[in-house]
Scaffold this active site. Structure first.
Site, PDB file in Angstrom:
ATOM      1  N   HIS A 116     -61.623 -17.637 -87.012  1.00 11.21           N
ATOM      2  CA  HIS A 116     -63.116 -16.976 -87.539  1.00 11.21           C
ATOM      3  C   HIS A 116     -63.586 -17.937 -88.781  1.00 11.21           C
ATOM      4  CE1 HIS A 116     -66.214 -14.331 -89.472  1.00 11.21           C
ATOM      5  NE2 HIS A 116     -66.272 -13.775 -88.197  1.00 11.21           N
ATOM      6  N   ASP A 153     -54.842 -12.524 -89.937  1.00 12.35           N
ATOM      7  CA  ASP A 153     -56.182 -11.915 -89.954  1.00 12.35           C
ATOM      8  C   ASP A 153     -56.094 -11.001 -88.721  1.00 12.35           C
ATOM      9  OD1 ASP A 153     -58.517 -11.138 -89.025  1.00 12.35           O
ATOM     10  OD2 ASP A 153     -59.545 -13.355 -89.327  1.00 12.35           O
ATOM     11  N   LYS A 183     -64.075  -2.390 -87.425  1.00 14.38           N
ATOM     12  CA  LYS A 183     -63.597  -2.602 -86.020  1.00 14.38           C
ATOM     13  C   LYS A 183     -62.719  -1.468 -85.310  1.00 14.38           C
ATOM     14  CE  LYS A 183     -64.409  -7.453 -86.860  1.00 14.38           C
ATOM     15  NZ  LYS A 183     -65.565  -8.208 -86.426  1.00 14.38           N
ATOM     16  N   CYS A 203     -69.102 -17.126 -85.244  1.00 20.94           N
ATOM     17  CA  CYS A 203     -68.366 -17.509 -86.460  1.00 20.94           C
ATOM     18  C   CYS A 203     -67.303 -18.207 -86.114  1.00 20.94           C
ATOM     19  CB  CYS A 203     -68.287 -16.178 -87.314  1.00 20.94           C
ATOM     20  SG  CYS A 203     -69.788 -15.596 -87.857  1.00 20.94           S
TER      21      CYS A 203
HETATM   22  N1  7TS Z   1     -61.523 -12.537 -88.711  1.00 19.15           N
HETATM   23  C1  7TS Z   1     -61.735 -12.256 -87.359  1.00 19.15           C
HETATM   24  C2  7TS Z   1     -60.872 -12.567 -86.526  1.00 19.15           C
HETATM   25  C3  7TS Z   1     -62.959 -11.596 -87.158  1.00 19.15           C
HETATM   26  O1  7TS Z   1     -63.300 -11.477 -85.748  1.00 19.15           O
HETATM   27  C4  7TS Z   1     -63.901 -11.209 -88.069  1.00 19.15           C
HETATM   28  C5  7TS Z   1     -65.292 -10.449 -87.723  1.00 19.15           C
HETATM   29  C6  7TS Z   1     -63.637 -11.521 -89.278  1.00 19.15           C
HETATM   30  C7  7TS Z   1     -62.418 -12.331 -89.603  1.00 19.15           C
HETATM   31  C8  7TS Z   1     -64.460 -11.003 -90.548  1.00 19.15           C
HETATM   32  O2  7TS Z   1     -64.257  -9.630 -90.515  1.00 19.15           O
HETATM   33  P1  7TS Z   1     -65.510  -8.856 -91.550  1.00 19.15           P
HETATM   34  O3  7TS Z   1     -65.308  -7.436 -91.431  1.00 19.15           O
HETATM   35  O4  7TS Z   1     -64.872  -9.147 -92.900  1.00 19.15           O
HETATM   36  O5  7TS Z   1     -66.703  -9.368 -91.490  1.00 19.15           O
HETATM   37  N2  7TS Z   1     -65.815 -11.120 -86.305  1.00 19.15           N
HETATM   38  C9  7TS Z   1     -66.979 -10.572 -85.778  1.00 19.15           C
HETATM   39  C10 7TS Z   1     -67.156 -10.904 -84.431  1.00 19.15           C
HETATM   40  O6  7TS Z   1     -66.383 -11.537 -83.782  1.00 19.15           O
HETATM   41  N3  7TS Z   1     -68.522 -10.678 -84.260  1.00 19.15           N
HETATM   42  O7  7TS Z   1     -69.237 -10.181 -85.420  1.00 19.15           O
HETATM   43  C11 7TS Z   1     -68.267 -10.059 -86.413  1.00 19.15           C
END
Ligand code: 7TS
Length: 409
Positions: free
Chosen positions: A126, A203, A229, A367
């Protein structure tokens, strides 16, 4: 009662008020769980209870309300510690989410890396596990190298072996890919990095809703995740770091609560975990993160894993019956994410049509643009399933995608 291997999905669905709403005249079919999960009533109640009964700032007041809020927040930290089998509470840093946790570590390594050092990233990250490290490399002169993946969307470990050297200082890789669903062999990745003296950040943003990682068994150096999540609220997450690492890293942000003594001449920093928790945190969010963990534990991760694998197999089988449909991410170790395209049709158009039928999927690059570049596609349609989804919802998705194909082909 629910801790059996089979899930009573219809009862579970009643815990999620949003699942009974309608979207565009149809009962919502929520298949965008990889973006964020829905929230059970227990978590919603916890948030309402906090603001209705004991909202106060923490770690600072002697008054009873502040004490109650502090106790609830710190007991959530212990819950998170125990859930992930972390040894010490002070190794649990409460963050605003995965992105915050990665940036905190990347910032900290600014003082530990220099020209000639190398850091390794996987090809399926990501953006939040790419960009902070690129910024770090710009600051330090360290070099970023990429562990490649194959057509199935699986990391090529023999290439990883070749990239690892005494120059490697840090490896960062996701536990599960958000765009492909691939579960990475992080235990092996960590072991190989440690053999070369490199640290590893995992991650876990996509993992912790599906599995329960044992962080001591993994011997990982840093692990980050987001509560939203995992049936928890947005704006809160966890950074786990081994105490020895967290002690070495400098603070990320300066401010209240992260200090021992402040004068204009010199400031000394608070002990862990407070050194990394400047300012008023997301108090309610932290407490509700604990409530979300309670909820997930009550259902049980064994049952969640088994049921989601069933959904994954069923969805894969059914979607593949649509002619011209290609799935990206076909490795054998996968979680319940199906990313696909239909030949000649833009993913965005499919997403728009299925939304008209009440079905929420994500379309685009998720992303994770380097993955899209690898496959030479603009993006995918991604259906991501949670334990509260059903086979009937898979059928609805398949019917909607067929309809979209008919309209667009
Ligand atoms: N790493 C991974 C693997 C992710 O899927 C996401 C968010 C993040 C980091 C970032 O997480 P945050 O909570 O700090 O934003 N992924 C997604 C997605 O797959 N669709 O929307 C957000």
């Amino acid at each position: 009662m629910r801790k059996t291997m089979t899930l009573d999905v219809q009862t579970i669905r009643k815990d999620f008020p949003i699942l009974s709403r309608e979207v565009n005249g149809h009962r919502l079919v929520y298949l965008d769980n990889a973006a964020t999960s829905q929230k059970p009533q227990a978590v919603i109640d916890c948030i309402v209870d906090y603001y209705s009964r004991y909202n106060a700032n923490i770690h600072r007041g002697v008054h009873s309300l502040s004490q109650e809020a502090t106790d609830a927040y710190e007991s959530a930290r212990k819950k998170i510690r125990d859930h992930f089998n972390i040894k010490h509470s002070e190794e649990v840093i409460l963050t605003s989410g995965t992105t915050h946790g990665i940036n905190l570590v990347a910032h900290g390594f600014g003082t530990l890396l220099s020209q000639g050092d190398e850091v390794l990233v996987s090809a399926m990250e990501h953006h939040s596990n790419i960009v902070p490290w690129q910024m770090l490399c710009e600051r330090t002169g360290a070099q970023l190298k990429v562990i490649p993946m194959n057509e199935e969307g699986v990391l090529i470990l023999s290439e990883y072996d070749k990239l690892l050297s005494e120059r490697t200082k840090l490896v960062f890789v996701n536990h599960i890919s958000n765009a492909l669903g691939t579960i990475n062999p992080i235990a092996t990745i960590i072991e190989k990095a440690h053999d070369r003296g490199a640290a590893v950040l995992v991650d876990g943003a996509q993992a912790c809703s599906h599995i329960r990682p044992d962080l001591q068994a993994l011997d990982v150096d840093f692990y980050v995740t987001s509560a939203h999540k995992m049936c928890g609220p947005t704006g809160v997450g966890m950074l786990y770091g081994k105490r020895s690492w967290l002690e070495q890293l400098p603070p990320y942000q300066g401010g209240g609560e992260m200090i021992k003594e402040v004068s204009f001449e010199k400031t000394t920093y608070a002990d862990l975990p407070h050194k990394f928790e400047a300012g008023t945190p997301n108090i309610c969010g932290g407490i509700a993160f604990g409530a979300a963990i309670d909820y997930l534990q009550e259902i049980g991760f064994e049952a969640i894993e088994a049921y989601e694998q069933e959904l994954l197999e069923y969805a894969t089988e059914q979607l593949l019956q649509i002619e011209g449909l290609k799935i990206y991410g076909t490795g054998k170790d996968k979680t319940s994410v199906v990313s696909f395209n239909i030949e000649g049709i833009h993913p965005y158009d499919i997403g728009t049509i299925v939304d008209k039928l009440g079905i929420a999927v994500r379309t685009g690059h998720h992303c994770a643009q380097p993955i899209m570049d690898f496959y030479k596609i603009p993006g995918t349609v991604r259906a991501s399933f949670a334990f509260y989804n059903t086979k009937e919802e898979v059928d609805q998705l398949v019917a909607a995608v067929k309809k979209a194909k008919m309209m667009l082909a």
